[in-house]
Design an enzyme around this catalytic site. Structure first.
Site, PDB file in Angstrom:
ATOM      1  N   PRO A 231       0.848  -1.196   0.000  1.00  0.00           N
ATOM      2  CA  PRO A 231       0.000   0.000   0.000  1.00  0.00           C
ATOM      3  C   PRO A 231       0.887   1.250   0.000  1.00  0.00           C
ATOM      4  CG  PRO A 231      -0.068  -1.094   2.147  1.00  0.00           C
ATOM      5  CD  PRO A 231       0.850  -1.905   1.291  1.00  0.00           C
ATOM      6  N   ASP A 407       5.859   2.409   2.281  1.00  0.00           N
ATOM      7  CA  ASP A 407       4.961   1.282   2.540  1.00  0.00           C
ATOM      8  C   ASP A 407       4.113   1.658   3.759  1.00  0.00           C
ATOM      9  OD1 ASP A 407       3.804  -1.106   3.342  1.00  0.00           O
ATOM     10  OD2 ASP A 407       5.554  -2.325   2.806  1.00  0.00           O
ATOM     11  N   HIS A 408       2.841   1.873   3.539  1.00  0.00           N
ATOM     12  CA  HIS A 408       1.984   2.380   4.618  1.00  0.00           C
ATOM     13  C   HIS A 408       1.725   1.326   5.701  1.00  0.00           C
ATOM     14  CE1 HIS A 408      -0.321   5.303   6.530  1.00  0.00           C
ATOM     15  NE2 HIS A 408      -1.249   5.566   5.643  1.00  0.00           N
ATOM     16  N   ARG A 409       2.111   0.078   5.439  1.00  0.00           N
ATOM     17  CA  ARG A 409       1.992  -0.929   6.512  1.00  0.00           C
ATOM     18  C   ARG A 409       3.038  -0.671   7.591  1.00  0.00           C
ATOM     19  NH1 ARG A 409       2.781  -6.152   2.863  1.00  0.00           N
ATOM     20  NH2 ARG A 409       4.469  -4.775   2.221  1.00  0.00           N
TER      21      ARG A 409
END
Ligand code: CAO
Length: 435
Positions: A231, A407-409
């Site tokens: 994401p 990486d939005h995680r």
């Protein structure tokens, strides 16, 4: 008594390379089971067991060259009475391995007995459909193809981790595992995209078909994987590099005589190292389970380099221990190596964060794709003079556009903005601190 297994007639090839050893000492094999895969520059093929038995000795290793008549291994022929037992085991194993991906209409007994352990997305899984065109084009040996077909795995969606991007048995297993844990392209919970139709472009005018280069194909697969599985968020900022650019320009003549180009990119490497030190979460990778973050205490910076054959990303190792001039010199060397196709796989591994600079070409902004397993990538566009308000009037300032995709995680939006703000302030600060 053990018998010798020799390479049979393999056609017109003087010598072929062993690209897979599919058995180990002690393995029981059936007649016609594949023992090794070999590859010429034209095709890959497998050498089968001439009869059932137990492998007692291997005589070849990965990378060896073999030809017709070469000894590849020793086999203790099976007692024909016992030959059925392992065959039954193999059949049972194959059936067990097939269960998850072919998704029988009724859940398997084990899944019913322990429903709490079933992956969240396993229940609605639909039988996977294989895209025959991409399956046929995938670079994999016959046994891997067979295995993938048994599991309903579309080889065209699997990223090859073997030499030259070949898809190995392990890649197929990892793909299935990923689908089972996270849901993936083969599940109804994942991405199901319609296959691209075959189009005859020639009906609208003259066309020419050119093959993608190996680099195009490899990077294409990795970029596609990263684009659909990570994401992404991209944070933009503009950094005032007026002073830094004047400082850089003043350095250029002295080092030019030594054959070193002092580029803005070298300063960016130093600024990124400072950023990674200030925000250690940017210097991490998710482990394979996706449940742990691996924090790194080294600072290796990848540099995207555009070559006639495609994009490559060599890595400047231990950038924290190198001076700006050393980094500039190394960047010159790796760019030449990249364009001369002299980079080795090891030169492109172990990066912590990649910088992709299109500033020498042009453009105002772009959104780079994270170079997994890294968690962020910095895109740099062309600097230009802009009117910047100083509270009383406008000053002409050289502004460098930055685009940080992350990486939005792993990275929250607030930290993304903190990182670019930090980078901007480092680049706008005292230039000599970046030496
Ligand atoms: N703003 C304005 N000018 C810039 C600039 C920027 N951000 N970055 C570089 N320039 C200038 C340089 O100063 C140089 O000018 P001079 O010749 O007058 O000194 C000129 O542009 C050419 O620079 P360069 O691109 O050759 O050198 P570099 O060190 O900036 O970059 C390299 C080297 C290897 C990164 C670059 O050549 C390259 O391959 N870039 C493409 C990377 C790529 O394809 N990324 C896309 C990846 S997809 O996500």
């Amino acid at each position: 008594m053990a018998i010798e297994i020799l390479v049979p007639d393999i056609g017109d090839f003087d010598s072929v390379e062993v690209i897979e050893v599919l058995v180990a000492v002690g393995d029981t094999v059936q007649a016609e089971d594949s023992l090794i895969s070999v590859e010429s520059d034209k095709a890959a093929m497998e050498i089968p067991a001439p009869q059932a038995g137990v492998i007692t000795e291997l005589k070849v290793a990965l990378g060896d060259q073999v030809a017709e008549g070469s000894l590849i291994m020793m086999l203790e022929p099976a007692d024909t009475n016992q030959a059925d037992a392992p065959a039954a085991e193999v059949a049972a194993e194959t059936a067990a391995a097939s269960t998850p991906a072919v998704a029988p209409a009724k859940p398997a007994a084990a899944a019913q007995a322990a429903p709490q352990q079933a992956p969240r997305r396993a229940a609605p899984m639909a039988p996977a459909t294989i895209d025959e065109t991409s399956f046929a084009k995938a670079y994999a040996s016959p046994s891997v193809r067979k295995f993938a077909r048994e599991l309903g795995v579309n080889l065209g969606s699997v990223t090859g981790g073997g030499r030259k991007g070949r898809i190995t048995l392990e890649d197929v297993k990892a793909f299935v595992k990923n689908v089972m844990i996270h849901g993936g392209p083969a599940t109804s919970g994942g991405l199901e995209v319609a296959p691209m139709p075959e189009i005859d472009f020639g009906k609208w005018g003259e066309v020419e078909s050119k093959k993608l280069t190996k680099i195009n194909k490899l990077t294409g697969k990795f970029l596609h994987r990263n684009w659909v599985t990570i994401p992404h968020v991209t944070q933009f900022d503009d950094s005032d590099i007026t002073e830094l650019e004047a400082f850089r320009k003043a350095m250029v003549p002295e080092y030019k005589e030594q054959g070193i180009r002092i580029t803005m990119l070298a300063f960016l490497v130093k600024a990124v190292v400072a950023g990674l030190k200030a925000f250690p979460r940017f210097n991490t990778s998710l482990d394979a389970s996706g449940e742990n973050l691996i924090y790194k205490s080294y600072y290796n910076i990848g540099i995207a380099v555009d070559t006639p054959d495609g994009l490559v990303v060599p890595v400047i190792r231990d950038a924290d221990k190198k001076s700006l001039v050393e980094i500039a010199a190394e960047m010159g060397e790796i760019s030449i190596k990249a364009r001369d196709k002299k980079l080795k796989p090891a030169d492109m591994q172990g990066g912590c964060l990649t910088i992709s600079s299109l500033g020498g070409i042009g453009g105002t902004k772009f959104t780079p794709i994270v170079n997994a397993p890294e968690v962020a990538i910095l895109g740099v566009s062309r600097a230009k003079i802009q009117a910047v308000w100083n509270g009383e009037g406008f000053d002409p300032k050289l502004m460098l556009p930055l685009a940080l995709s992350y990486d939005h995680r792993v990275i929250d939006g607030a930290d993304g903005a903190r990182f670019t703000t930090f980078l901007s302030s480092v680049l706008a600060g005292a230039p000599e601190e970046l030496l």
